[in-house]
Design a protein around this motif. Structure first.
Motif, PDB file in Angstrom:
ATOM      1  N   ARG A  68       0.830  -1.204   0.000  1.00  0.00           N
ATOM      2  CA  ARG A  68       0.000   0.000   0.000  1.00  0.00           C
ATOM      3  C   ARG A  68       0.862   1.251   0.000  1.00  0.00           C
ATOM      4  N   GLN A  69       1.855   1.301   0.879  1.00  0.00           N
ATOM      5  CA  GLN A  69       2.685   2.494   0.987  1.00  0.00           C
ATOM      6  C   GLN A  69       3.460   2.771  -0.297  1.00  0.00           C
ATOM      7  N   ALA A  70       3.978   1.722  -0.918  1.00  0.00           N
ATOM      8  CA  ALA A  70       4.777   1.912  -2.133  1.00  0.00           C
ATOM      9  C   ALA A  70       3.934   2.453  -3.275  1.00  0.00           C
ATOM     10  N   ASN A  71       2.656   2.121  -3.304  1.00  0.00           N
ATOM     11  CA  ASN A  71       1.776   2.616  -4.362  1.00  0.00           C
ATOM     12  C   ASN A  71       1.219   4.000  -4.053  1.00  0.00           C
ATOM     13  N   GLU A  72       1.036   4.313  -2.795  1.00  0.00           N
ATOM     14  CA  GLU A  72       0.526   5.635  -2.436  1.00  0.00           C
ATOM     15  C   GLU A  72       1.621   6.685  -2.413  1.00  0.00           C
ATOM     16  N   ASN A  73       2.870   6.245  -2.478  1.00  0.00           N
ATOM     17  CA  ASN A  73       4.013   7.167  -2.503  1.00  0.00           C
ATOM     18  C   ASN A  73       4.886   6.820  -3.701  1.00  0.00           C
ATOM     19  N   PRO A  74       4.467   7.184  -4.908  1.00  0.00           N
ATOM     20  CA  PRO A  74       5.172   6.744  -6.118  1.00  0.00           C
ATOM     21  C   PRO A  74       6.565   7.341  -6.219  1.00  0.00           C
ATOM     22  N   PRO A  75       7.408   6.757  -7.082  1.00  0.00           N
ATOM     23  CA  PRO A  75       8.794   7.229  -7.232  1.00  0.00           C
ATOM     24  C   PRO A  75       8.867   8.659  -7.751  1.00  0.00           C
ATOM     25  N   LYS A  76       9.978   9.314  -7.412  1.00  0.00           N
ATOM     26  CA  LYS A  76      10.217  10.699  -7.826  1.00  0.00           C
ATOM     27  C   LYS A  76      11.518  10.782  -8.609  1.00  0.00           C
ATOM     28  N   PHE A  77      11.480  11.547  -9.679  1.00  0.00           N
ATOM     29  CA  PHE A  77      12.647  11.734 -10.541  1.00  0.00           C
ATOM     30  C   PHE A  77      13.534  12.830  -9.953  1.00  0.00           C
ATOM     31  N   LYS A  78      14.820  12.524  -9.808  1.00  0.00           N
ATOM     32  CA  LYS A  78      15.804  13.487  -9.316  1.00  0.00           C
ATOM     33  C   LYS A  78      16.871  13.687 -10.396  1.00  0.00           C
ATOM     34  N   PRO A  79      16.663  14.653 -11.312  1.00  0.00           N
ATOM     35  CA  PRO A  79      17.634  14.835 -12.404  1.00  0.00           C
ATOM     36  C   PRO A  79      18.967  15.408 -11.937  1.00  0.00           C
ATOM     37  N   PHE A  80      18.947  16.250 -10.879  1.00  0.00           N
ATOM     38  CA  PHE A  80      20.162  16.921 -10.429  1.00  0.00           C
ATOM     39  C   PHE A  80      20.319  16.781  -8.915  1.00  0.00           C
ATOM     40  N   PHE A  92      12.752   6.412  -4.181  1.00  0.00           N
ATOM     41  CA  PHE A  92      11.621   5.548  -3.846  1.00  0.00           C
ATOM     42  C   PHE A  92      11.301   5.623  -2.360  1.00  0.00           C
ATOM     43  N   HIS A  93      10.044   5.347  -2.048  1.00  0.00           N
ATOM     44  CA  HIS A  93       9.625   5.222  -0.655  1.00  0.00           C
ATOM     45  C   HIS A  93      10.316   4.007  -0.037  1.00  0.00           C
ATOM     46  N   PRO A  94      10.651   4.053   1.246  1.00  0.00           N
ATOM     47  CA  PRO A  94      11.310   2.892   1.872  1.00  0.00           C
ATOM     48  C   PRO A  94      10.556   1.569   1.689  1.00  0.00           C
ATOM     49  N   ALA A  95       9.232   1.625   1.595  1.00  0.00           N
ATOM     50  CA  ALA A  95       8.462   0.386   1.427  1.00  0.00           C
ATOM     51  C   ALA A  95       8.808  -0.306   0.117  1.00  0.00           C
ATOM     52  N   TYR A  96       9.089   0.475  -0.924  1.00  0.00           N
ATOM     53  CA  TYR A  96       9.495  -0.118  -2.199  1.00  0.00           C
ATOM     54  C   TYR A  96      10.769  -0.936  -2.026  1.00  0.00           C
ATOM     55  N   HIS A  97      11.731  -0.372  -1.343  1.00  0.00           N
ATOM     56  CA  HIS A  97      12.994  -1.081  -1.131  1.00  0.00           C
ATOM     57  C   HIS A  97      12.788  -2.343  -0.293  1.00  0.00           C
ATOM     58  N   GLN A  98      11.883  -2.279   0.679  1.00  0.00           N
ATOM     59  CA  GLN A  98      11.582  -3.466   1.480  1.00  0.00           C
ATOM     60  C   GLN A  98      10.997  -4.573   0.606  1.00  0.00           C
ATOM     61  N   LEU A  99      10.104  -4.209  -0.289  1.00  0.00           N
ATOM     62  CA  LEU A  99       9.504  -5.187  -1.191  1.00  0.00           C
ATOM     63  C   LEU A  99      10.540  -5.778  -2.139  1.00  0.00           C
ATOM     64  N   MET A 100      11.379  -4.921  -2.706  1.00  0.00           N
ATOM     65  CA  MET A 100      12.423  -5.402  -3.607  1.00  0.00           C
ATOM     66  C   MET A 100      13.366  -6.355  -2.885  1.00  0.00           C
ATOM     67  N   ARG A 101      13.746  -6.000  -1.683  1.00  0.00           N
ATOM     68  CA  ARG A 101      14.663  -6.859  -0.916  1.00  0.00           C
ATOM     69  C   ARG A 101      14.003  -8.210  -0.626  1.00  0.00           C
ATOM     70  N   ALA A 102      12.743  -8.181  -0.200  1.00  0.00           N
ATOM     71  CA  ALA A 102      12.051  -9.428   0.133  1.00  0.00           C
ATOM     72  C   ALA A 102      11.960 -10.347  -1.085  1.00  0.00           C
ATOM     73  N   GLY A 103      11.619  -9.789  -2.253  1.00  0.00           N
ATOM     74  CA  GLY A 103      11.458 -10.606  -3.444  1.00  0.00           C
ATOM     75  C   GLY A 103      12.762 -11.126  -4.012  1.00  0.00           C
ATOM     76  N   LEU A 104      13.758 -10.248  -4.113  1.00  0.00           N
ATOM     77  CA  LEU A 104      15.030 -10.670  -4.697  1.00  0.00           C
ATOM     78  C   LEU A 104      15.762 -11.653  -3.789  1.00  0.00           C
ATOM     79  N   GLU A 105      15.717 -11.429  -2.493  1.00  0.00           N
ATOM     80  CA  GLU A 105      16.375 -12.369  -1.585  1.00  0.00           C
ATOM     81  C   GLU A 105      15.691 -13.728  -1.564  1.00  0.00           C
TER      82      GLU A 105
END
Length: 552
Positions: A68-80, A92-105
């Motif tokens: 829920r958190q990863a979808n309600e807080n979408p990624p932001k582009f940082k060009p500079f 990315f929101h920290p929840a995105y990284h938690q999901l990525m870590r859980a799946g890849l591990e």
């Protein structure tokens, strides 16, 4: 938000009752007989403990909250950076990284390449379980999984393959040699061509050997935070120019940032947790993968595996929607009866469970073909033709079936506090990604005309279903007549749908799922009804619904 502790149910104006509780805290592998049996049928019993552990994790309230958190807080582009240096990063929101870590591990990207036992069956099951928590993170995991067969065309890419199959998540923006694990993205299409990649205009200029510099744009670059991107570009001049495949790393060999400039992030209907972008190459460093001028042939190895993920992901989404609908109907009453006990609702839910069973059976039949294609030429031929047919049908059914699950919830399923709106926004994606309906249907015709082995394998597979059901015999006869007489482009969708219906029925029959196969034959083939609860023919609603329930 997570389920609050001890909320008040006695309010000043009313008491809160007749509401279903959240579907969380379950082992989404062990509780799901449909998924569990599909894995077992296809030789995956050795992976039960691993899948059960991952199912427990994905079904937890904590991981559901990350989604829920990863979808309600979408990624932001940082060009500079704040001093004006160009960085082209995505935050990315920290929840995105938690999901990525859980799946890849857990091996969503790597497990298929680490075992000889039902490898793609295992991968498909892991991907489906990951999708329960969040489908957005499945995109970078899918491409990282699928890059391996393409990168095997390059002898220099062993370190990249090792990083992609490391079962580790390292989000740091650092050169490959400094990271514990890698993710790989894809940048294929351009504004003027879309799916017609031969209309691309990106150019590669040799700087020695298989190293080039790229100049051009890409209309869709999925997962722009990845460590490298497989891309297509022309090398050579004039009529001798040919389309080749390249890997474009985020870092140049000298340790400087590569000149891959993100132009913007896409504001997408769904898949909100995942970043998709438009990029430009400004003399970007890249290395050729595969033979010069054989770019499409090289990248198709990746595309075929991502297409497996498209159809498996949609099958998993349909299954998720179906058990959410049954869960709710078991716990909600209207007009003095539980929803599950009302005859018309039972018809709808039984057919929804039937469709989920059929999608899962067909998806895992394709995964089984991937598992065995290296040692069995017939399975290899089947994999080449089953993949586009199954992708066409399963991905097309997903939006309608998720919508029906949403409707079964009534108004409560339409509000954003429910998981159904996110599922619905996600549901069209896999039908568009890696070839939309027309592209996939035409790819099916091309495979049949250019690949005699696949054509014969399909005919032989369908012939096994003859003599068991009159309506199925008639359907197989129409398919055989179409193949014998030739299929024009305008008939590509009709043929793909008819073939998918027959293959779905056969997958159910081969699996011994009598209630589901009888219902599918009656409602989808004999009756030819596409709307739930509107077909002719008796179906065993009790068996279908009971099997569709999660075992609590």
């Amino acid at each position: 938000m997570t389920q609050p502790h001890a909320p008040r149910s006695e309010l000043r104006t009313h008491s809160v009752f007749n509401q279903s509780e959240p579907l969380s805290g379950l082992n989404l592998f062990s509780a799901d007989r449909v998924l569990r049996d599909a894995v077992s049928r296809n030789g995956g019993d050795a992976h039960r403990d691993h899948l059960s552990a991952f199912g427990t994790r994905m079904g937890s309230a904590e991981v559901q909250e990350w989604g829920r958190q990863a979808n309600e807080n979408p990624p932001k582009f940082k060009p500079f950076d704040r001093f004006g240096h160009r960085i082209d990063e995505v935050e990315f929101h920290p929840a995105y990284h938690q999901l990525m870590r859980a799946g890849l591990e857990a091996g969503v990207s790597a497990a298929a390449w680490d075992t000889d036992t039902a490898p793609h069956t295992l991968h498909s099951a892991l991907l489906m379980l990951m999708g329960h928590a969040d489908a957005g993170v499945c995109c970078p995991m899918s491409m990282t999984y699928a890059c391996v067969p393409a990168l095997r065309h390059a002898g220099w890419a062993t370190d990249w393959i090792s990083g992609a199959t490391a079962s580790a998540y390292d989000p740091a923006m650092k050169p490959m040699a400094e990271k514990a694990g890698l993710t790989i993205g894809m940048a294929m299409t351009e504004k003027q061509g879309g799916s017609d990649v031969r209309a691309n205009e990106t150019r590669a200029v040799s700087i020695g050997g298989d190293e080039v510099e790229l100049t051009g744009h890409k209309w869709f670059c999925s997962a722009p935070m990845s460590d490298g991107f497989l891309t297509l570009a022309y090398e050579g001049e004039g009529e001798s120019a040919a389309l080749s495949c390249f890997l474009v790393p985020r870092w140049r060999p000298d340790g400087t940032r590569n000149t891959i400039e993100i132009q913007r992030l896409k504001d997408k209907l769904g898949d909100r947790s995942n970043a998709s972008s438009e990029i430009e190459y400004h003399g970007a460093y890249a290395r050729r993968v595969g033979e010069p001028g054989r770019g499409v042939r090289t990248i198709i190895d990746m595309v075929n595996h991502t297409r497996l993920d498209c159809l498996a992901g949609s099958a998993g989404l349909i299954r998720t929607a179906s058990f959410h609908a049954i869960w709710h109907a078991d716990r909600r009453a209207a007009f003095q009866r539980r929803l599950i006990d009302q005859p018309l609702m039972r018809e709808v839910l039984a057919e929804l469970a039937m469709e989920a069973e059929a999608a899962m059976a067909l998806a895992f039949r394709v995964a089984h073909a991937f598992d065995t294609m290296a040692s069995d030429p017939n399975e290899a031929a089947l994999a080449r033709i089953l993949t586009p047919i199954a992708k066409y049908w399963i991905c097309k059914r997903a939006p309608y079936l998720v919508y029906e699950a949403m409707e079964a919830h009534g108004g409560a399923g339409f509000v954003e506090e429910s998981p159904l709106p996110r599922m619905f926004r996600q549901s069209p994606l896999n039908a568009i990604w890696e070839g939309s309906g027309n592209v996939i249907a035409l790819d099916t015709l091309r495979a049949l005309s250019r690949d005699p082995e696949s054509r014969e394998a399909l005919l032989a597979y369908l012939a096994r279903g003859k003599g068991q059901n009159a309506a199925l015999d008639a359907l197989i006869g129409r398919i055989e007549a179409s193949l014998a007489g030739g299929i024009g482009e305008a008939d590509a969708r009709r043929f793909s749908e008819e073939a998918a219906l027959a293959l779905s029925a056969l997958a159910l029959m081969d699996a011994g799922l009598d209630a589901a196969s009888d219902a599918f034959l009656a409602r989808r083939i004999a009756s030819q009804s596409t709307t739930l609860g509107a077909g002719h023919g008796q179906i065993d609603t009790e068996k279908l619904i009971e099997r569709g329930r999660l075992a609590v």
